[in-house]
Design an enzyme around this catalytic site. Structure first.
Site, short mmCIF file in Angstrom:
data_model
loop_
_atom_site.label_atom_id
_atom_site.label_comp_id
_atom_site.label_asym_id
_atom_site.label_seq_id
_atom_site.Cartn_x
_atom_site.Cartn_y
_atom_site.Cartn_z
N SER A 144 9.98 -0.40 -8.17
CA SER A 144 8.62 -1.33 -7.79
C SER A 144 8.22 -1.32 -6.17
O SER A 144 9.29 -1.75 -5.58
CB SER A 144 8.47 -2.59 -8.26
OG SER A 144 8.14 -2.46 -9.82
N SER A 145 6.95 -1.21 -5.92
CA SER A 145 6.87 -1.48 -4.51
C SER A 145 7.28 -0.63 -3.31
O SER A 145 7.73 -1.07 -2.32
CB SER A 145 7.01 -3.04 -3.81
OG SER A 145 6.32 -3.87 -5.09
N ARG A 146 7.79 0.47 -3.95
CA ARG A 146 8.34 1.63 -3.14
C ARG A 146 9.86 1.20 -2.64
O ARG A 146 10.27 1.66 -1.45
CB ARG A 146 7.67 1.92 -1.76
CG ARG A 146 5.98 2.28 -2.25
CD ARG A 146 6.02 3.63 -2.94
NE ARG A 146 4.68 4.18 -3.09
CZ ARG A 146 3.97 4.41 -4.32
NH1 ARG A 146 4.78 3.87 -5.53
NH2 ARG A 146 2.82 4.80 -4.50
N LEU A 147 10.27 0.01 -3.30
CA LEU A 147 11.64 -0.11 -2.77
C LEU A 147 12.85 0.41 -3.61
O LEU A 147 13.50 -0.15 -4.53
CB LEU A 147 11.91 -1.73 -2.79
CG LEU A 147 10.71 -2.52 -1.96
CD1 LEU A 147 11.00 -4.08 -2.16
CD2 LEU A 147 11.13 -2.17 -0.60
N TRP A 149 0.94 5.03 -8.56
CA TRP A 149 1.63 4.49 -9.41
C TRP A 149 2.63 3.69 -8.82
O TRP A 149 3.44 3.95 -7.89
CB TRP A 149 2.33 5.75 -10.10
CG TRP A 149 1.50 6.85 -10.62
CD1 TRP A 149 0.72 7.73 -10.00
CD2 TRP A 149 1.06 6.63 -12.20
NE1 TRP A 149 -0.03 8.41 -11.12
CE2 TRP A 149 0.20 7.96 -12.21
CE3 TRP A 149 1.28 6.21 -13.08
CZ2 TRP A 149 -0.44 8.33 -13.44
CZ3 TRP A 149 0.96 6.63 -14.33
CH2 TRP A 149 -0.01 7.53 -14.70
#
Ligand SMILES: Cc1cc2nc3c(=O)[nH]c(=O)nc-3n(C[C@H](O)[C@H](O)[C@H](O)COP(=O)(O)O)c2cc1C
Length: 225
Positions: free
Chosen positions: A196-199, A7
């Site tokens: 988003s993008s684990r940031l 996700w």
């Protein structure tokens, strides 16, 4: 095995400009939003569940989920059996941590601090608000102790149902001496907002000096995701 589902945590995020000087309003706001969502959506059934970590006298950690049924500027709290494994650990070492995770909202809050017993009036008021069956259950279960099989527990419940019949009054089942609650007197509160993008955003309130969650005694630190 099925492939792992991934996700993207497309949450709103959290920035320093939008947060208060003390964590209380943000804690309360996020909890209220999670409770509101649980009424509207089926993806968040139990918004008050909090995982509580304790450490025993040998340094052994343990974690379990309870319900955050107490929430005041003094800290988040929960009710439990005061002879349970968690309570024994807290008597030996009052350091405690708790995490509330609302995955569908891409949010979590982490609390760290010292456990303090809730006062008996607060405990009694909450106990009396519980359904009769749950109050009987509090007497029946020697929480965390081994038991031969389930029938032992069910027999004990039947005995207690005769002893403390349901009269429809709050005082039909007395408050057990070994049933109580703890709050987390926090020295750190982290707000985690998935992005988003684990940031992700992580803003951590660190207490400097005395005070509760609503007092002017906190500094905020951003941490890397
Ligand atoms: C959703 C959920 C809510 C729970 N709520 C409580 C609670 O409010 N108080 C409690 O003592 N245990 C609660 N439990 C049970 C605890 O997870 C745990 O089994 C119990 O407190 C014994 O833990 P201990 O042996 O480490 O003391 C809950 C479990 C779940 C899954």
């Amino acid at each position: 095995m099925e492939p792992i589902a991934r996700w993207d945590y497309a949450g709103e995020g959290l920035d320093e400009q939008q947060i208060p000087a003390a964590p209380w309003e943000l804690v309360r706001g996020w909890v209220e939003q999670a409770r509101a969502r649980s009424q509207q959506e089926s993806d968040l059934r139990e918004p008050d569940q909090i995982s509580i970590a304790t450490v025993d006298a040998d340094g052994g950690p343990s974690v379990r989920t309870v319900l955050m049924r107490y929430l005041e500027p003094a800290g988040p709290g929960f009710y439990t059996n005061l002879d349970s494994r968690k309570a024994v650990a807290l008597q030996e070492n009052p350091k405690i941590a708790g995490t509330v995770t609302w995955a569908p909202m891409f949010r979590a809050i982490r609390f760290e601090g010292t456990a303090r017993l809730l006062d008996r009036d607060t405990v009694r008021t909450y106990f009396e608000s519980r359904p009769w069956g749950s109050r009987i259950g509090a007497w029946a279960s020697a929480q965390s102790q081994p038991i031969h099989d389930r029938t032992v527990l069910e027999d004990r419940v039947r005995e207690l149902e005769l002893k403390f019949p349901d009269t429809g009054h709050a005082d039909d089942v007395p408050l057990p001496d070994n049933w109580g609650g703890y709050l987390i007197d926090c020295h750190a509160v982290e707000f985690w907002a998935g992005r988003s993008s684990r940031l992700h955003d992580r803003l951590v309130y660190l207490r400097e000096g005395d005070g509760d969650l609503a007092d002017d005694c906190w500094r905020v630190e951003r941490r890397q995701p």
